[in-house]
Design a protein around this motif. Structure first.
Motif, short mmCIF file in Angstrom:
data_model
loop_
_atom_site.label_atom_id
_atom_site.label_comp_id
_atom_site.label_asym_id
_atom_site.label_seq_id
_atom_site.Cartn_x
_atom_site.Cartn_y
_atom_site.Cartn_z
N ASN A 76 0.87 -1.17 0.00
CA ASN A 76 0.00 0.00 0.00
C ASN A 76 0.90 1.22 0.00
O ASN A 76 1.55 1.53 0.99
N LEU A 77 0.99 1.87 -1.13
CA LEU A 77 1.75 3.10 -1.30
C LEU A 77 0.87 4.02 -2.14
O LEU A 77 1.01 4.10 -3.34
N GLN A 78 -0.11 4.64 -1.50
CA GLN A 78 -1.17 5.46 -2.07
C GLN A 78 -2.24 4.62 -2.76
O GLN A 78 -3.35 5.07 -2.92
N THR A 92 9.53 2.99 -4.83
CA THR A 92 9.62 4.32 -4.22
C THR A 92 8.51 5.19 -4.75
O THR A 92 8.18 5.15 -5.93
N GLY A 93 7.91 5.97 -3.85
CA GLY A 93 6.86 6.90 -4.22
C GLY A 93 6.87 8.10 -3.30
O GLY A 93 7.56 8.12 -2.27
N THR A 94 6.12 9.12 -3.68
CA THR A 94 6.01 10.32 -2.87
C THR A 94 4.62 10.40 -2.27
O THR A 94 3.63 10.30 -3.00
N ILE A 95 4.56 10.55 -0.96
CA ILE A 95 3.30 10.74 -0.24
C ILE A 95 3.16 12.24 -0.01
O ILE A 95 4.05 12.86 0.56
N THR A 96 2.05 12.81 -0.46
CA THR A 96 1.79 14.24 -0.27
C THR A 96 0.62 14.39 0.68
O THR A 96 -0.49 13.93 0.41
N LEU A 97 0.88 15.03 1.81
CA LEU A 97 -0.16 15.31 2.81
C LEU A 97 -0.57 16.76 2.62
O LEU A 97 0.25 17.67 2.74
N THR A 98 -1.86 16.99 2.32
CA THR A 98 -2.30 18.34 2.00
C THR A 98 -3.24 18.93 3.05
O THR A 98 -3.24 20.13 3.25
N THR A 99 -4.02 18.11 3.71
CA THR A 99 -4.98 18.63 4.68
C THR A 99 -4.44 18.48 6.10
O THR A 99 -3.55 17.66 6.36
N GLU A 100 -4.99 19.24 7.01
CA GLU A 100 -4.59 19.14 8.41
C GLU A 100 -4.92 17.76 8.97
O GLU A 100 -4.17 17.22 9.77
N CYS A 128 11.42 -7.31 5.08
CA CYS A 128 10.90 -6.08 4.48
C CYS A 128 11.39 -4.88 5.28
O CYS A 128 11.67 -4.98 6.48
N VAL A 129 11.49 -3.75 4.60
CA VAL A 129 11.95 -2.50 5.20
C VAL A 129 11.15 -1.36 4.57
O VAL A 129 10.88 -1.37 3.37
N ILE A 130 10.79 -0.37 5.40
CA ILE A 130 10.19 0.87 4.89
C ILE A 130 11.11 2.01 5.30
O ILE A 130 11.52 2.12 6.46
N THR A 131 11.42 2.87 4.33
CA THR A 131 12.25 4.03 4.57
C THR A 131 11.45 5.27 4.18
O THR A 131 10.83 5.30 3.13
N VAL A 132 11.44 6.28 5.07
CA VAL A 132 10.76 7.55 4.79
C VAL A 132 11.80 8.67 4.87
O VAL A 132 12.48 8.82 5.89
N ASP A 133 11.92 9.42 3.79
CA ASP A 133 12.88 10.51 3.71
C ASP A 133 14.28 10.06 4.11
O ASP A 133 15.01 10.76 4.82
N GLY A 134 14.68 8.85 3.66
CA GLY A 134 16.01 8.34 3.91
C GLY A 134 16.23 7.71 5.28
O GLY A 134 17.32 7.22 5.56
N LYS A 135 15.20 7.66 6.12
CA LYS A 135 15.33 7.10 7.47
C LYS A 135 14.52 5.80 7.56
O LYS A 135 13.34 5.78 7.22
N LYS A 136 15.16 4.72 8.03
CA LYS A 136 14.47 3.43 8.19
C LYS A 136 13.44 3.57 9.32
O LYS A 136 13.79 3.92 10.44
N VAL A 137 12.16 3.30 9.01
CA VAL A 137 11.09 3.47 10.00
C VAL A 137 10.39 2.15 10.34
O VAL A 137 9.67 2.09 11.33
N ALA A 138 10.58 1.11 9.54
CA ALA A 138 9.98 -0.19 9.82
C ALA A 138 10.86 -1.28 9.24
O ALA A 138 11.41 -1.14 8.15
#
Length: 155
Positions: A76-78, A92-100, A128-138
């Protein structure tokens, strides 16, 4: 028989990840120590900033499944998608958060690795590994963690 079991497992996991019913959504939002965490926006210098106010916030997210050979991967990547892939695999993909609301609650990203043959000849969950903005988060620790999937709430 293995294909049926693997397919059934992936379908059930997909249902759980998409949050069937209100109980599933709450459970999916709860972090687990091995594979899930939340964070603020990370700047180019690696420092975290809280997501408060302002315009849109973009995060580069990379999903990886480790191992060798062929495997099915649900992610699940969008959008939710299942693919037959050659390992190692990376998306790799870009997640864009627009609303509060998106910035406060976050957007879930996840990867459910299929099975791979271990050194003992048995089938095991792939790493498996998830990286966000270059930082391993999972990280599911090469499939040895209690939870075989990797998931993260991007905030």
């Amino acid at each position: 028989m293995r294909k049926i079991i693997t397919g059934t497992t992936l379908v059930l996991t997909a249902a759980l990840l998409t949050g069937c019913g209100s109980e599933g959504k709450e459970a999916a939002a709860k972090p687990t120590s091995a594979t899930t965490a939340t964070a603020g926006h990370t700047t180019g210098n690696g420092k975290s900033q809280p997501n408060t106010g302002g315009g849109e916030v973009k995060h580069e997210v990379t999903l990886e499944v480790l191992g060798t050979g062929q495997s099915q991967v649900y992610y699940n990547l969008q959008t939710n998608k299942m693919e037959q892939v050659t390992l190692p695999w990376k998306k790799t993909g870009t997640i864009t958060l627009t609303t509060e609301a998106e910035k406060k609650i976050g957007e879930s990203v996840s990867v459910v690795p299929g099975s791979v043959h271990g050194s003992d000849g048995m089938l095991h969950a792939a790493g498996c590994v998830i990286t966000v903005d270059g930082k391993k988060v999972a990280d599911n620790q090469d499939g040895k963690a209690d939870t075989k999937i990797c998931q993260y709430l991007v905030k």
